[in-house]
Scaffold this motif. Structure first.
Motif, PDB file in Angstrom:
ATOM      1  N   PRO A  92      25.663   6.300  19.580  1.00  0.00           N
ATOM      2  CA  PRO A  92      24.332   5.728  19.373  1.00  0.00           C
ATOM      3  C   PRO A  92      24.356   4.559  18.383  1.00  0.00           C
ATOM      4  CG  PRO A  92      24.296   8.125  19.158  1.00  0.00           C
ATOM      5  CD  PRO A  92      25.728   7.706  19.198  1.00  0.00           C
ATOM      6  N   GLY A  93      23.445   3.642  18.606  1.00  0.00           N
ATOM      7  CA  GLY A  93      23.361   2.483  17.723  1.00  0.00           C
ATOM      8  C   GLY A  93      24.543   1.560  17.928  1.00  0.00           C
ATOM      9  N   MET A  94      24.877   0.842  16.894  1.00  0.00           N
ATOM     10  CA  MET A  94      25.976  -0.121  16.966  1.00  0.00           C
ATOM     11  C   MET A  94      26.772  -0.055  15.667  1.00  0.00           C
ATOM     12  SD  MET A  94      23.726  -3.127  18.752  1.00  0.00           S
ATOM     13  CE  MET A  94      25.012  -4.330  18.821  1.00  0.00           C
ATOM     14  N   GLU A 142      23.729  18.587  22.979  1.00  0.00           N
ATOM     15  CA  GLU A 142      24.701  17.603  22.511  1.00  0.00           C
ATOM     16  C   GLU A 142      25.882  18.300  21.847  1.00  0.00           C
ATOM     17  OE1 GLU A 142      22.661  14.863  19.933  1.00  0.00           O
ATOM     18  OE2 GLU A 142      21.162  14.397  21.465  1.00  0.00           O
ATOM     19  N   THR A 143      27.052  17.703  21.996  1.00  0.00           N
ATOM     20  CA  THR A 143      28.257  18.200  21.362  1.00  0.00           C
ATOM     21  C   THR A 143      29.060  17.005  20.845  1.00  0.00           C
ATOM     22  OG1 THR A 143      30.218  19.574  21.659  1.00  0.00           O
ATOM     23  CG2 THR A 143      29.594  18.245  23.520  1.00  0.00           C
ATOM     24  N   VAL A 144      29.686  17.167  19.694  1.00  0.00           N
ATOM     25  CA  VAL A 144      30.496  16.083  19.138  1.00  0.00           C
ATOM     26  C   VAL A 144      31.867  16.109  19.807  1.00  0.00           C
ATOM     27  CG1 VAL A 144      31.554  15.139  17.050  1.00  0.00           C
ATOM     28  CG2 VAL A 144      29.255  16.110  16.960  1.00  0.00           C
ATOM     29  N   ILE A 145      32.219  15.005  20.434  1.00  0.00           N
ATOM     30  CA  ILE A 145      33.518  14.867  21.096  1.00  0.00           C
ATOM     31  C   ILE A 145      34.563  14.393  20.085  1.00  0.00           C
ATOM     32  CG2 ILE A 145      34.809  13.576  22.851  1.00  0.00           C
ATOM     33  CD1 ILE A 145      32.219  13.515  24.495  1.00  0.00           C
ATOM     34  N   SER A 146      34.190  13.427  19.259  1.00  0.00           N
ATOM     35  CA  SER A 146      35.081  12.866  18.236  1.00  0.00           C
ATOM     36  C   SER A 146      34.259  12.389  17.053  1.00  0.00           C
ATOM     37  CB  SER A 146      35.891  11.680  18.772  1.00  0.00           C
ATOM     38  OG  SER A 146      36.786  12.063  19.773  1.00  0.00           O
ATOM     39  N   GLU A 147      34.908  12.352  15.886  1.00  0.00           N
ATOM     40  CA  GLU A 147      34.289  11.797  14.682  1.00  0.00           C
ATOM     41  C   GLU A 147      35.221  10.755  14.085  1.00  0.00           C
ATOM     42  OE1 GLU A 147      32.024  14.303  11.945  1.00  0.00           O
ATOM     43  OE2 GLU A 147      32.797  16.017  13.109  1.00  0.00           O
ATOM     44  N   TYR A 148      34.642   9.652  13.662  1.00  0.00           N
ATOM     45  CA  TYR A 148      35.408   8.573  13.052  1.00  0.00           C
ATOM     46  C   TYR A 148      34.872   8.339  11.643  1.00  0.00           C
ATOM     47  CZ  TYR A 148      37.246   7.810  17.684  1.00  0.00           C
ATOM     48  OH  TYR A 148      37.891   7.995  18.886  1.00  0.00           O
ATOM     49  N   PRO A 149      35.730   8.448  10.639  1.00  0.00           N
ATOM     50  CA  PRO A 149      35.270   8.276   9.248  1.00  0.00           C
ATOM     51  C   PRO A 149      35.026   6.806   8.922  1.00  0.00           C
ATOM     52  CG  PRO A 149      37.634   8.606   9.286  1.00  0.00           C
ATOM     53  CD  PRO A 149      37.151   8.759  10.716  1.00  0.00           C
ATOM     54  N   GLY A 150      34.169   6.582   7.993  1.00  0.00           N
ATOM     55  CA  GLY A 150      33.931   5.228   7.508  1.00  0.00           C
ATOM     56  C   GLY A 150      34.888   4.894   6.365  1.00  0.00           C
ATOM     57  N   ARG A 151      34.818   3.682   5.921  1.00  0.00           N
ATOM     58  CA  ARG A 151      35.606   3.274   4.741  1.00  0.00           C
ATOM     59  C   ARG A 151      34.976   2.071   4.088  1.00  0.00           C
ATOM     60  NH1 ARG A 151      40.792   0.652   7.718  1.00  0.00           N
ATOM     61  NH2 ARG A 151      39.669  -1.098   8.481  1.00  0.00           N
ATOM     62  N   GLY A 177      35.518  -7.523  10.041  1.00  0.00           N
ATOM     63  CA  GLY A 177      36.284  -7.461   8.802  1.00  0.00           C
ATOM     64  C   GLY A 177      36.787  -6.060   8.523  1.00  0.00           C
ATOM     65  N   ASP A 178      36.812  -5.694   7.226  1.00  0.00           N
ATOM     66  CA  ASP A 178      37.351  -4.407   6.805  1.00  0.00           C
ATOM     67  C   ASP A 178      36.326  -3.270   6.846  1.00  0.00           C
ATOM     68  OD1 ASP A 178      39.844  -5.475   6.363  1.00  0.00           O
ATOM     69  OD2 ASP A 178      39.455  -5.901   4.251  1.00  0.00           O
ATOM     70  N   ARG A 179      35.062  -3.597   6.989  1.00  0.00           N
ATOM     71  CA  ARG A 179      34.027  -2.567   6.964  1.00  0.00           C
ATOM     72  C   ARG A 179      34.129  -1.676   8.201  1.00  0.00           C
ATOM     73  NH1 ARG A 179      27.609  -3.598   7.566  1.00  0.00           N
ATOM     74  NH2 ARG A 179      27.096  -1.458   8.110  1.00  0.00           N
ATOM     75  N   LYS A 180      33.970  -0.367   7.978  1.00  0.00           N
ATOM     76  CA  LYS A 180      33.918   0.606   9.075  1.00  0.00           C
ATOM     77  C   LYS A 180      32.878   1.660   8.722  1.00  0.00           C
ATOM     78  CE  LYS A 180      37.811   0.936  11.874  1.00  0.00           C
ATOM     79  NZ  LYS A 180      38.699   1.832  12.533  1.00  0.00           N
ATOM     80  N   ASP A 181      31.862   1.760   9.546  1.00  0.00           N
ATOM     81  CA  ASP A 181      30.868   2.818   9.373  1.00  0.00           C
ATOM     82  C   ASP A 181      31.394   4.106   9.992  1.00  0.00           C
ATOM     83  OD1 ASP A 181      29.235   0.832   8.352  1.00  0.00           O
ATOM     84  OD2 ASP A 181      27.999   0.662  10.152  1.00  0.00           O
ATOM     85  N   ALA A 182      31.011   5.235   9.424  1.00  0.00           N
ATOM     86  CA  ALA A 182      31.318   6.514  10.047  1.00  0.00           C
ATOM     87  C   ALA A 182      30.437   6.652  11.295  1.00  0.00           C
ATOM     88  CB  ALA A 182      31.031   7.653   9.074  1.00  0.00           C
ATOM     89  N   TYR A 183      31.015   7.227  12.350  1.00  0.00           N
ATOM     90  CA  TYR A 183      30.215   7.476  13.552  1.00  0.00           C
ATOM     91  C   TYR A 183      30.821   8.619  14.360  1.00  0.00           C
ATOM     92  CZ  TYR A 183      33.658   4.750  16.286  1.00  0.00           C
ATOM     93  OH  TYR A 183      34.798   4.286  16.883  1.00  0.00           O
TER      94      TYR A 183
END
Length: 144
Positions: free
Chosen positions: A106-108, A135-144, A118-124
Motif C-alpha cells: 500500500p502507498g508508495m 489480510e496476511t503479511v507475506i514479507s516485511e522490509y525494515p526501514g533505515r 538515495g539512502d532512505r528506506k521506509d519500512a513496509y
C-alpha cells in the motif's frame, strides 16, 4: 575426447533457459515510478505487458483491490493482482499462494522497488489478501 563430448552434450540437454514470467501491468501514462517498477520486474526476468489506462480506479475495482491496499499501479499474474511496489521475489511467492486474490504494498514507500531515492528506506510490508477479505503479511522490509 569422446567421453568429454558425451558429458558436454548430456549437460547441454539438461540445462535449459528459464522461461520468462509474464505479467500485465496497468498504469497511468504520467507515472514515472510505475515505469521504474516495470524496469525492476524486467531486470528480474519478468516479461511485462504494459497497459496505459485512463481510469486506474476502475481497473482496481475490477480486480478486487480494496482502497486500503491501493497504490499507483496494478499488475496481474495468473489471475492474481499485484498492487503497488511489490518486489519481484514476493511476486514469485504469490504464485505459490493460490488461496490469495493478490498481494499489495500500500502507498508508495520510499526504498521499495521503483521508489528508490538515495539512502532512505521506509519500512513496509507486502500484504496478501484472501477471498474472504482477510489480510496476511507475506514479507516485511525494515526501514533505515
Amino acid at each position: 575426447m569422446r567421453l568429454s563430448l558425451f558429458f558436454a552434450l548430456l549437460f547441454a540437454g539438461l540445462v535449459q533457459a528459464a522461461e520468462p514470467i509474464a505479467i500485465d501491468v496497468h498504469r497511468d501514462a504520467n507515472c514515472g515510478c510505475c515505469k521504474d517498477w516495470i524496469k525492476h520486474l524486467e531486470d528480474n526476468g519478468f516479461t511485462v505487458n504494459d497497459h496505459v489506462e485512463a481510469d486506474m480506479t476502475a481497473v482496481k475495482q475490477r480486480l478486487g483491490v480494496p482502497p486500503r491496499l491501493a497504490s499507483c499501479h496494478t499488475g496481474v499474474i495468473n489471475g492474481q493482482f499485484v498492487e503497488g511496489h511489490v518486489p519481484a521475489a514476493d511476486i514469485l511467492k504469490l504464485r505459490q499462494r493460490p488461496e490469495l486474490l493478490g498481494a499489495a504494498v500500500p502507498g508508495m514507500p520510499v526504498g521499495s522497488p521503483g521508489m528508490e531515492m538515495g539512502d532512505r528506506k521506509d519500512a513496509y510490508q507486502v500484504i496478501g489478501l484472501d477471498k474472504s477479505g482477510a489480510e496476511t503479511v507475506i514479507s516485511e522490509y525494515p526501514g533505515r
